[in-house]
Design an enzyme around this catalytic site. Sequence first.
Site, PDB file in Angstrom:
ATOM      1  N   SER A  19      33.857 103.868 113.459  1.00  0.00           N
ATOM      2  CA  SER A  19      32.624 103.115 113.650  1.00  0.00           C
ATOM      3  C   SER A  19      32.706 101.753 112.957  1.00  0.00           C
ATOM      4  CB  SER A  19      31.435 103.917 113.109  1.00  0.00           C
ATOM      5  OG  SER A  19      30.235 103.197 113.248  1.00  0.00           O
ATOM      6  N   GLU A  72      44.654 106.429 103.601  1.00  0.00           N
ATOM      7  CA  GLU A  72      45.691 107.454 103.652  1.00  0.00           C
ATOM      8  C   GLU A  72      45.312 108.531 104.655  1.00  0.00           C
ATOM      9  OE1 GLU A  72      47.644 110.568 100.495  1.00  0.00           O
ATOM     10  OE2 GLU A  72      47.402 108.481  99.910  1.00  0.00           O
TER      11      GLU A  72
END
EC number: 2.3.1.48
Length: 458
Positions: free
Chosen positions: A363, A350
């Site tokens: 990442s 979200e």
Amino acid sequence: MAAQGATAAVAATTSGIVGEGEPGPGENTSVEGPARSPGRVSPPTPARGEPEVTVEIGETYLCRRPDSTWHSAEVIQSRVNDQEGREEFYVHYVGFNRRLDEWVDKNRLALTKTVKDAVQKNSEKYLSELAEQPERKITRNQKRKHDEINHVQKTYAEMDPTTAALEKEHEAITKVKYVDKIHIGNYEIDAWYFSPFPEDYGKQPKLWLCEYCLKYMKFEKSYRFHLGQCQWRQPPGKEIYRKSNISVYEVDGKDHKIYCQNLCLLAKLFLDHKTLYFDVEPFVFYILTEVDRQGAHIVGYFSKEKESPDGNNVACILTLPPYQRRGYGKFLIAFSYELSKLESTVGSPEKPLSDLGKLSYRSYWSWVLLEILRDFRGTLSIKDLSQMTSITQNDIISTLQSLNMVKYWKGQHVICVTPKLVEEHLKSAQYKKPPITVDSVCLKWAPPKHKQVKLSKK
């Protein structure tokens, strides 16, 4: 920020996860490289009898941070700390993320001319040295990464009008962080943000929490008594993952309402834009623990809506500060996608993501995509990648754009990579394999029956 009317327990933002090798709160990693911070000076001794300025709410003073640097700070509130018998002031460091707001003693404020002059002199010397250095321009992407890592707060002028209005309203409600620290398990942890603990619990400088049932207490004596009485040694709900000393429990907010509400109040201490805490029934919580002979110790968690109209597979995610930078944040992210794969759906966290959340998700996405691109031979589309990973196409496109691996050609995004480029990225510490990965063999879980029916109809 989530809409105010949303039935969400933890639905406002995704935060509190720090990627491995990334700085934690308060650490300063400059784009220019390490340098002596401005205003770093040992506090001089004021002259005997030298008058002090009276501290007033709303005024700005120089304040000494925990790293011994001095910064302009606005005094937001004052209180008498009954637990330690002293007057304290709640300060916000101008230009810094509110995560770094804190209660300070009077002696950390520059209230005499001697102290102010010493700090000013040191700052001028630093600026003079900086001016003599060759000018170095940074790209927009470097500035964005620098601001995310160093917790630089966006100004209202940098936000769109709607976001700015919501941010001002949120800041007014959550301006003062009364609970300054908590004791949970073997850890004493500094709180980052305000959390709406009920009644006078929320005004205590320190709270004690049972790490198993998450009951919160005002006094250490009550806490010690509770430890002798509490029968819990693990989260409620069902254990759905166990490998070595890592365990994950699935907890339904409807079945274990008090536990999940306590978890949300705990999480809010480390999440800024988390707005709803008590309507936990529409959510399922996945609690990550470390297991030893004493029990299953909470490390972090993520929650997800039982039915998400926006296709979110995470509503809120948090790794508790003592366990950050050890791979648990990315483990939780990976775990959420393993559940999405079993549901045969794609998902996304979200929005908005916090600065630390953005770093960790970007990442993780980069590592997953680079691993596939390194080993795959043949033609591969963004849709193919989405089906293989359960990552949404939009998240894949934004990630590949950050890696310079996608181009817009004839009305569509096209993956454009070379083996050399993939290997160069994989050598970067930012995209290395996470230290803890999810072993799907150890995951004992199936989608709820009503979702299985939907899947069978597809």
